[in-house]
Design a protein around this motif. Structure first.
Motif, mmCIF file in Angstrom:
data_model
loop_
_atom_site.group_PDB
_atom_site.id
_atom_site.type_symbol
_atom_site.label_atom_id
_atom_site.label_comp_id
_atom_site.label_asym_id
_atom_site.label_seq_id
_atom_site.Cartn_x
_atom_site.Cartn_y
_atom_site.Cartn_z
ATOM 1 N N ASN A 6 61.275 14.848 122.325
ATOM 2 C CA ASN A 6 60.143 15.512 122.958
ATOM 3 C C ASN A 6 58.865 15.145 122.201
ATOM 4 O O ASN A 6 58.484 15.802 121.232
ATOM 5 C CB ASN A 6 60.365 17.023 122.974
ATOM 6 C CG ASN A 6 59.309 17.739 123.779
ATOM 7 O OD1 ASN A 6 58.243 17.196 124.052
ATOM 8 N ND2 ASN A 6 59.595 18.963 124.161
ATOM 9 N N THR A 7 58.218 14.083 122.655
ATOM 10 C CA THR A 7 57.018 13.607 121.959
ATOM 11 C C THR A 7 55.859 14.587 122.098
ATOM 12 O O THR A 7 54.978 14.619 121.234
ATOM 13 C CB THR A 7 56.589 12.217 122.465
ATOM 14 O OG1 THR A 7 56.429 12.261 123.886
ATOM 15 C CG2 THR A 7 57.634 11.166 122.114
ATOM 16 N N LYS A 12 51.899 17.914 119.353
ATOM 17 C CA LYS A 12 51.326 19.234 119.080
ATOM 18 C C LYS A 12 51.441 19.558 117.592
ATOM 19 O O LYS A 12 50.526 20.133 116.997
ATOM 20 C CB LYS A 12 52.008 20.304 119.923
ATOM 21 C CG LYS A 12 51.645 20.246 121.389
ATOM 22 C CD LYS A 12 52.405 21.297 122.186
ATOM 23 C CE LYS A 12 52.131 21.173 123.667
ATOM 24 N NZ LYS A 12 52.940 22.114 124.459
ATOM 25 N N ALA A 13 52.557 19.199 116.994
ATOM 26 C CA ALA A 13 52.741 19.425 115.560
ATOM 27 C C ALA A 13 51.724 18.617 114.760
ATOM 28 O O ALA A 13 51.156 19.111 113.778
ATOM 29 C CB ALA A 13 54.163 19.050 115.138
ATOM 30 N N THR A 54 57.752 24.787 113.114
ATOM 31 C CA THR A 54 58.618 25.262 114.192
ATOM 32 C C THR A 54 58.832 24.161 115.228
ATOM 33 O O THR A 54 59.966 23.918 115.663
ATOM 34 C CB THR A 54 58.010 26.511 114.864
ATOM 35 O OG1 THR A 54 57.914 27.552 113.883
ATOM 36 C CG2 THR A 54 58.852 26.985 116.029
ATOM 37 N N MET A 55 57.762 23.490 115.609
ATOM 38 C CA MET A 55 57.883 22.425 116.611
ATOM 39 C C MET A 55 58.742 21.270 116.105
ATOM 40 O O MET A 55 59.586 20.746 116.830
ATOM 41 C CB MET A 55 56.505 21.944 117.038
ATOM 42 C CG MET A 55 55.779 22.945 117.917
ATOM 43 S SD MET A 55 54.179 22.347 118.480
ATOM 44 C CE MET A 55 53.116 23.062 117.239
ATOM 45 N N VAL A 56 58.545 20.886 114.868
ATOM 46 C CA VAL A 56 59.337 19.799 114.292
ATOM 47 C C VAL A 56 60.803 20.218 114.192
ATOM 48 O O VAL A 56 61.709 19.437 114.517
ATOM 49 C CB VAL A 56 58.781 19.368 112.916
ATOM 50 C CG1 VAL A 56 59.739 18.434 112.199
ATOM 51 C CG2 VAL A 56 57.421 18.702 113.086
ATOM 52 N N SER A 57 61.061 21.449 113.803
ATOM 53 C CA SER A 57 62.440 21.948 113.722
ATOM 54 C C SER A 57 63.118 21.939 115.084
ATOM 55 O O SER A 57 64.304 21.610 115.193
ATOM 56 C CB SER A 57 62.469 23.366 113.145
ATOM 57 O OG SER A 57 62.068 23.354 111.803
ATOM 58 N N ILE A 63 67.574 16.696 118.633
ATOM 59 C CA ILE A 63 68.146 15.398 118.262
ATOM 60 C C ILE A 63 69.571 15.576 117.742
ATOM 61 O O ILE A 63 70.485 14.833 118.121
ATOM 62 C CB ILE A 63 67.260 14.675 117.229
ATOM 63 C CG1 ILE A 63 65.954 14.236 117.877
ATOM 64 C CG2 ILE A 63 67.986 13.472 116.620
ATOM 65 C CD1 ILE A 63 64.908 13.725 116.907
ATOM 66 N N GLN A 64 69.778 16.565 116.883
ATOM 67 C CA GLN A 64 71.113 16.814 116.338
ATOM 68 C C GLN A 64 72.105 17.174 117.444
ATOM 69 O O GLN A 64 73.242 16.705 117.454
ATOM 70 C CB GLN A 64 71.063 17.917 115.275
ATOM 71 C CG GLN A 64 70.387 17.471 113.997
ATOM 72 C CD GLN A 64 70.186 18.623 113.013
ATOM 73 O OE1 GLN A 64 70.281 19.781 113.374
ATOM 74 N NE2 GLN A 64 69.885 18.273 111.772
#
Length: 78
Positions: A6-7, A12-13, A54-57, A63-64
């Motif tokens: 989700n780019t 946003k991050a 939060t967005m990166v997590s 992905i995981q």
């Protein structure tokens, strides 16, 4: 099946971290002249950093999950 990242969330991050960087710079510049303004800028920067984390997590989690699904599909097809 390639993973889809989700780019939008990552962009946003990135924006949040740039905003936090700007706020931290303002806090540094204002620290002597107006400690209360500097403190407020740091609080806002902290909130932006938390939002970016939060967005990166969320992207990492997606992905995981996709990787696990791919591994399961590969194991089932053997």
């Amino acid at each position: 099946m390639p993973s889809q990242i989700n780019t939008d969330s990552l962009k946003k991050a990135e924006v949040s971290t740039e905003l936090a960087k700007t706020m931290i710079n303002q806090a540094i510049q204002q620290s002597a002249a107006n400690p209360q303004l500097a403190e407020e800028a740091l609080k806002q920067a902290s909130q932006e950093i938390a939002q970016a984390q939060t967005m990166v997590s969320q992207v990492q989690s997606t992905i995981q999950t996709q990787q696990q699904q791919q591994q399961q599909q590969q194991q089932q097809s053997k």
